[in-house]
Motif scaffolding. Structure first.
Motif, PDB file in Angstrom:
ATOM      1  N   LYS A   1       1.451  16.844   9.431  1.00 11.99           N
ATOM      2  CA  LYS A   1       2.775  16.494   8.940  1.00 11.99           C
ATOM      3  C   LYS A   1       2.826  15.046   8.461  1.00 11.99           C
ATOM      4  O   LYS A   1       2.162  14.172   9.001  1.00 11.99           O
ATOM      5  CB  LYS A   1       3.823  16.704  10.042  1.00 11.99           C
ATOM      6  N   SER A   2       3.642  14.831   7.434  1.00 12.38           N
ATOM      7  CA  SER A   2       3.892  13.488   6.915  1.00 12.38           C
ATOM      8  C   SER A   2       5.393  13.282   6.804  1.00 12.38           C
ATOM      9  O   SER A   2       6.143  14.232   6.536  1.00 12.38           O
ATOM     10  CB  SER A   2       3.248  13.297   5.540  1.00 12.38           C
ATOM     11  N   GLU A   3       5.816  12.032   7.032  1.00 12.83           N
ATOM     12  CA  GLU A   3       7.243  11.743   6.888  1.00 12.83           C
ATOM     13  C   GLU A   3       7.443  10.325   6.385  1.00 12.83           C
ATOM     14  O   GLU A   3       6.595   9.434   6.610  1.00 12.83           O
ATOM     15  CB  GLU A   3       7.979  11.939   8.210  1.00 12.83           C
TER      16      GLU A   3
ATOM     17  N   ASN B   1      -0.961   5.536   7.723  1.00  8.19           N
ATOM     18  CA  ASN B   1       0.193   5.392   6.837  1.00  8.19           C
ATOM     19  C   ASN B   1      -0.218   4.781   5.512  1.00  8.19           C
ATOM     20  O   ASN B   1      -1.109   3.921   5.437  1.00  8.19           O
ATOM     21  CB  ASN B   1       1.288   4.544   7.483  1.00  8.19           C
ATOM     22  N   LEU B   2       0.399   5.277   4.465  1.00 13.86           N
ATOM     23  CA  LEU B   2       0.260   4.725   3.115  1.00 13.86           C
ATOM     24  C   LEU B   2       1.645   4.223   2.738  1.00 13.86           C
ATOM     25  O   LEU B   2       2.509   4.997   2.322  1.00 13.86           O
ATOM     26  CB  LEU B   2      -0.226   5.803   2.147  1.00 13.86           C
ATOM     27  N   GLY B   3       1.861   2.946   2.974  1.00 15.93           N
ATOM     28  CA  GLY B   3       3.211   2.407   2.815  1.00 15.93           C
ATOM     29  C   GLY B   3       4.113   2.986   3.895  1.00 15.93           C
ATOM     30  O   GLY B   3       3.729   3.060   5.066  1.00 15.93           O
ATOM     31  N   ASN B   4       5.298   3.427   3.513  1.00 18.82           N
ATOM     32  CA  ASN B   4       6.234   3.959   4.516  1.00 18.82           C
ATOM     33  C   ASN B   4       6.083   5.467   4.732  1.00 18.82           C
ATOM     34  O   ASN B   4       6.917   6.097   5.371  1.00 18.82           O
ATOM     35  CB  ASN B   4       7.675   3.623   4.134  1.00 18.82           C
ATOM     36  N   THR B   5       4.988   6.049   4.194  1.00 16.61           N
ATOM     37  CA  THR B   5       4.689   7.455   4.454  1.00 16.61           C
ATOM     38  C   THR B   5       3.662   7.542   5.576  1.00 16.61           C
ATOM     39  O   THR B   5       2.520   7.105   5.434  1.00 16.61           O
ATOM     40  CB  THR B   5       4.128   8.160   3.199  1.00 16.61           C
ATOM     41  N   PHE B   6       4.086   8.097   6.707  1.00 14.85           N
ATOM     42  CA  PHE B   6       3.246   8.153   7.897  1.00 14.85           C
ATOM     43  C   PHE B   6       2.791   9.591   8.131  1.00 14.85           C
ATOM     44  O   PHE B   6       3.592  10.529   8.052  1.00 14.85           O
ATOM     45  CB  PHE B   6       4.017   7.645   9.115  1.00 14.85           C
ATOM     46  N   SER B   7       1.511   9.750   8.430  1.00 18.41           N
ATOM     47  CA  SER B   7       0.937  11.074   8.632  1.00 18.41           C
ATOM     48  C   SER B   7       0.349  11.205  10.028  1.00 18.41           C
ATOM     49  O   SER B   7      -0.362  10.311  10.502  1.00 18.41           O
ATOM     50  CB  SER B   7      -0.158  11.345   7.602  1.00 18.41           C
ATOM     51  N   PHE B   8       0.668  12.316  10.665  1.00 21.26           N
ATOM     52  CA  PHE B   8       0.142  12.627  11.992  1.00 21.26           C
ATOM     53  C   PHE B   8      -0.073  14.135  12.068  1.00 21.26           C
ATOM     54  O   PHE B   8       0.853  14.911  11.819  1.00 21.26           O
ATOM     55  CB  PHE B   8       1.113  12.171  13.082  1.00 21.26           C
ATOM     56  N   GLY B   9      -1.296  14.532  12.381  1.00 19.89           N
ATOM     57  CA  GLY B   9      -1.609  15.951  12.371  1.00 19.89           C
ATOM     58  C   GLY B   9      -1.502  16.493  10.956  1.00 19.89           C
ATOM     59  O   GLY B   9      -2.034  15.917  10.012  1.00 19.89           O
TER      60      GLY B   9
END
Length: 350
Positions: free
Chosen positions: A116-118, A106-114
């Motif tokens: 996709k990012s949210e 995560n970069l701050g409140n942006t979380f990445s998995f695979g």
């Protein structure tokens, strides 16, 4: 840190019953002043102790700084790659370097998995995110590290079975920071017997010589204490030197000055004595480091290597490893001919 350097070190020195006699210390400091051409403040970190008879074999502050700042040893491109844990992890996956598997980040409140990012804006959303991660990866725990911190600062674990409570505790710091999320490394059972709360890694120092050979200069092992999940000496743990030829721990380890600077002969939690402990897969760990140096050919690197039941894995790398710790763990790095040659090389260049 500066306050400790000036006041804390003096307090440790005064209280240490193992210091040499005044006239002996004075004589040794005068000799170092003449030979090293600097005031030997570093002498009062460790060299004043009675057990240190080869004080001339230890690096001076100027020599340590010269190694750390040398442009012939460190290229900026490599330094950026080594010092940012997210970049290093992504690069390692691309180049098939044996490191813990990247799960998410995560970069701050942006979380990445695979792929996709949210953006996460609530505790509920964060719980849902990691429930999906755990379900997809079939793992039970994730280890979090800030990309650019040192010494184990800011690290923590998140477990599948206690997800809601743990998210509640770390939510604010997690979404306000940046973290690399990796699979928790399973530690070899013989090392767990010494201390099983943290991943106790081996710090291996590699050097590329002017002849372009890769040498392992020294190695030491770090251990956590109490309930700590990190092994770093700068976070309260301690370190024990390793006999490179035999792959065994030395008799005693050391705490950093910030934590008293004392010697330790057995783990304070388990009571396990270090002397003669044979590290599993140690030769393989050195081979793994040398193989990786060929991929990232910075000339002087400190590698953190974990030992799993199936062999070594490289956790991270440091372009600026704590050279003083290596010096103390080795018993004076100037006993090593490659380091002697390196100091001569740096003086010639400068």
């Amino acid at each position: 840190m500066r306050n400790f350097d000036n006041i804390g070190r003096l307090k440790v020195f005064i209280k240490n019953p193992q210091k040499k006699g005044f006239f002996k210390m004075f004589k040794e400091c005068c000799k170092l002043l003449i030979i090293k051409k600097e005031i030997p403040f570093y002498y009062f970190k460790y060299l004043y102790c009675k057990g240190v008879t080869n004080y001339l074999d230890y690096l001076s502050t100027k020599e340590v700084v010269a190694i750390g700042n040398s442009k012939i040893l460190h290229k900026p491109e490599y330094k950026d790659l080594l010092e940012n844990k997210l970049l290093f992890t992504l690069f390692s996956e691309k180049c098939s370097i044996n490191t813990p598997r990247l799960i998410s980040y995560n970069l701050g409140n942006t979380f990445s998995f695979g792929n996709k990012s949210e953006i996460i804006s609530s505790r509920k959303a964060l719980i849902t995110f990691f429930e999906s991660v755990f379900a997809s990866t079939k793992i039970d725990a994730i280890f979090f590290r800030p990309p650019s911190e040192y010494g184990g600062k800011g690290c923590f674990k998140l477990s599948k079975n206690n997800l809601v409570a743990e998210i509640e505790a770390i939510y604010e710091s997690l979404i306000r920071g940046c973290f690399v999320h990796t699979e928790v490394v399973k530690q070899h059972e013989s090392i767990n017997a010494i201390y099983d709360k943290s991943l106790n890694t081996i710090r291996v120092i590699s050097l590329i010589t002017p002849e372009n050979t890769i040498e392992i200069i020294c190695a030491f092992m770090r251990f956590g204490v109490g309930e700590s999940v990190v092994d770093n000496a700068s976070s309260g743990g301690f370190y024990v030197g390793i006999d490179l030829d035999r792959g065994t721990l030395n008799t005693s380890g050391h705490y950093m000055l910030e934590y008293g600077g004392g010697n330790v002969y057995e783990h304070p939690n388990s009571g396990y004595k270090f002397e003669g402990f044979k590290i599993p897969y140690f030769k393989e760990a050195c081979k793994e480091v040398k193989k990786t140096v060929k991929i990232i050919p910075d000339r002087f690197i400190g590698w953190d290597v974990a030992i799993t039941p199936n062999g070594p894995t490289i956790v991270e790398a440091n372009s600026g490893p704590h050279i003083f710790l290596s010096d103390y763990a080795y018993g004076g790095l100037l006993k090593n001919q490659h380091i002697k040659n390196l100091i001569k090389e740096l003086k010639t260049v400068n």
